[in-house]
Design an enzyme around this catalytic site. Structure first.
Site, PDB file in Angstrom:
ATOM      1  N   SER A  28       0.847  -1.188   0.000  1.00 48.51           N
ATOM      2  CA  SER A  28       0.000   0.000   0.000  1.00 48.51           C
ATOM      3  C   SER A  28       0.881   1.235   0.000  1.00 48.51           C
ATOM      4  O   SER A  28       1.970   1.236   0.593  1.00 48.51           O
ATOM      5  CB  SER A  28      -0.906   0.002   1.234  1.00 48.51           C
ATOM      6  OG  SER A  28      -1.486   1.281   1.429  1.00 48.51           O
ATOM      7  N   LYS A  81      -0.002  -3.507   5.061  1.00 49.02           N
ATOM      8  CA  LYS A  81      -0.904  -4.221   4.161  1.00 49.02           C
ATOM      9  C   LYS A  81      -0.142  -5.072   3.151  1.00 49.02           C
ATOM     10  O   LYS A  81       0.949  -4.726   2.712  1.00 49.02           O
ATOM     11  CB  LYS A  81      -1.813  -3.238   3.405  1.00 49.02           C
ATOM     12  CG  LYS A  81      -2.832  -2.547   4.280  1.00 49.02           C
ATOM     13  CD  LYS A  81      -3.841  -1.798   3.430  1.00 49.02           C
ATOM     14  CE  LYS A  81      -4.757  -2.752   2.690  1.00 49.02           C
ATOM     15  NZ  LYS A  81      -5.758  -2.045   1.876  1.00 49.02           N
ATOM     16  N   ASN A  99      -1.632  -6.428  -0.141  1.00 53.17           N
ATOM     17  CA  ASN A  99      -2.817  -6.492  -0.998  1.00 53.17           C
ATOM     18  C   ASN A  99      -2.731  -7.647  -1.992  1.00 53.17           C
ATOM     19  O   ASN A  99      -1.689  -7.836  -2.632  1.00 53.17           O
ATOM     20  CB  ASN A  99      -2.994  -5.186  -1.761  1.00 53.17           C
ATOM     21  CG  ASN A  99      -3.289  -4.024  -0.837  1.00 53.17           C
ATOM     22  OD1 ASN A  99      -4.004  -4.179   0.146  1.00 53.17           O
ATOM     23  ND2 ASN A  99      -2.738  -2.862  -1.144  1.00 53.17           N
ATOM     24  N   ARG A 141     -25.478  -6.236 -45.504  1.00 51.74           N
ATOM     25  CA  ARG A 141     -24.334  -5.630 -44.818  1.00 51.74           C
ATOM     26  C   ARG A 141     -24.908  -4.612 -43.852  1.00 51.74           C
ATOM     27  O   ARG A 141     -25.783  -3.825 -44.216  1.00 51.74           O
ATOM     28  CB  ARG A 141     -23.387  -4.942 -45.818  1.00 51.74           C
ATOM     29  CG  ARG A 141     -22.833  -5.842 -46.924  1.00 51.74           C
ATOM     30  CD  ARG A 141     -21.559  -6.546 -46.526  1.00 51.74           C
ATOM     31  NE  ARG A 141     -20.495  -5.620 -46.206  1.00 51.74           N
ATOM     32  CZ  ARG A 141     -19.813  -4.926 -47.124  1.00 51.74           C
ATOM     33  NH1 ARG A 141     -20.081  -5.052 -48.408  1.00 51.74           N
ATOM     34  NH2 ARG A 141     -18.854  -4.106 -46.746  1.00 51.74           N
TER      35      ARG A 141
END
Length: 416
Positions: free
Chosen positions: A278, A284, A286, A318
């Site tokens: 982080s 942290k 993650n 088309r």
């Protein structure tokens, strides 16, 4: 082909985009279109529709194309094909190959070139995805075998339910990957060849009926595609691509969701080995890869839905807009699928399973998670069975057997 919009900044919008390499890029599409023109020009000469002097190596010219100018000029015609043909003809004339310039693209329409080129690009992307799926399946076989006896709490509607094993959980992941590979393996790769309105009238004028039939065979043979009736406004080849890509994203999303849920610190049964940090909270770790894989799974269905909407909006021989919305949508979906495939492979390779934490959870919640077993045993008047895992071993064996017998050729031409 300098100037084609293959920006390195795409990774700022979609982290991990670099994993896609050249797949589904403007450069790839332009190269595929030149290849279609080359095979067609060769075929015109080979069947005697064009004189021998029309033969030319367009590859010599491709590197000299002003891709930025082609991109800008594509707005006037709605596709880049007309500008590409004009540029190739001018280059041929400048090099004294007037006959080749005259015969280049004759009998084709822009949609023939673009649809066929898109499928050539898509086929390369699908091959890349299937290589990753094979590696993922091989990794999961190891995980399933290693953890077939690792007890873990099964959760339903987010709540603890009954005991299972992590091998059984991972076998569900494995089935999903095999389902995805089967969907990709079932894709068809039809050439687009119909002329202005699917009648090949111009080709018949150039080569006669028999020559036109020979050209119908020569173009797909030269490109490694399948002969097919014109599909100008029958967009099944495109929608099936979108569906198969989304099936793969679904399978990876299901794995990523489990990794994210079971990797929460308060659960702690799995860990994403990518563990990004982080910018403000150093404590942290993650689960970056799981997050990015889940992102792809969340984005894919809407892109596939756009392809189906475009197919439903086809009209006449088309289409007006329903065709044009497909190209970038499909390119984005398939490129993101390639990226997610690589990220899912890395996620599985780095996945950490905390077997001790799983067993402790089962033990701590035994009163609750064994309640079903005890209540069913009470109905029979018998004591609960010695094992509380039912037929989990059978489920694991079924997944392993399917993986071992799954045909997954990724290099053979015939499987794609």
């Amino acid at each position: 082909m300098d100037g084609v919009t293959d920006s390195p900044l795409d990774g700022l919008w979609w982290p991990g985009d670099h994993r896609g390499g050249a797949l589904m890029t403007g450069t790839a599409l332009l190269g595929a279109a030149v290849r279609v023109e080359q095979v067609w020009l060769d075929a015109l000469v080979d069947v005697g529709a064009a004189p021998a002097g029309a033969r030319a190596d367009l590859g010599d010219l491709a590197g000299e194309l002003d891709a930025a100018a082609l991109s800008q000029a594509s707005e006037a015609g709605g596709t880049f094909v007309m500008a590409l043909v004009a540029s190739l003809r001018a280059a041929l004339r400048d090099s004294g190959r007037e006959t080749a310039a005259t015969w280049l693209h004759r009998g084709l329409t822009s949609q023939d070139v673009l649809d066929t080129a898109v499928l050539l690009c898509a086929r390369d992307a699908v091959r890349a995805v299937r290589r990753e799926l094979r590696a993922q399946a091989e990794r999961l076989v190891v995980v399933v075998e290693e953890h077939r006896g690792t007890s873990v709490v099964a959760r339903t509607l987010t709540q603890p339910a009954v005991p299972t094993t992590f091998g059984a959980k991972a076998s569900g992941w494995l089935h999903g990957l095999l389902d995805a590979d089967e969907a990709l393996a079932a894709l068809r790769w039809p050439v687009q060849l119909g002329g202005a309105a699917g009648t090949l009238s111009a080709v018949v004028e150039l080569a006669g009926a028999d020559g036109a039939r020979a050209l119908q065979r020569a173009l797909p043979a030269g490109l490694g595609l399948e002969p097919a009736a014109p599909w100008h406004t029958r967009r099944t080849p495109v929608t099936r691509l979108g569906d198969a890509a989304t099936t793969a994203a679904d399978a990876w999303g299901r794995i990523a969701n489990d990794v994210l849920a079971l990797g929460r610190p308060e659960v702690g049964e799995l860990r994403d080995g990518s563990a990004g940090g982080s910018s403000t909270m150093p404590h942290k770790a993650n689960p970056t890869l799981a997050v990015l894989v889940r992102r792809a799974a969340l984005a894919a269905p809407q892109l596939a839905a756009t392809l189906h909407l475009a197919a439903a909006e086809q009209v006449d021989e088309r289409a007006d807009g329903g065709w044009h919305v497909e190209w970038q949508t499909l390119a984005q979906l398939l490129r993101r699928t390639v990226v997610a495939a690589g990220q899912a492979s890395d996620l599985l390779r780095g996945l950490h399973v905390d077997a001790e934490r799983m067993a402790a959870r089962v033990e701590d919640g035994a009163d609750a998670v064994l309640a079903e077993q005890r209540s069913m045993a009470a109905l029979t008047g018998r004591p609960p069975a010695a094992t509380y895992l039912g037929l989990v071993d059978d489920l694991v064996d079924e997944a392993l057997a399917r993986a071992r017998t799954h045909e997954h050729p990724v290099n053979a031409q015939e499987d794609l």
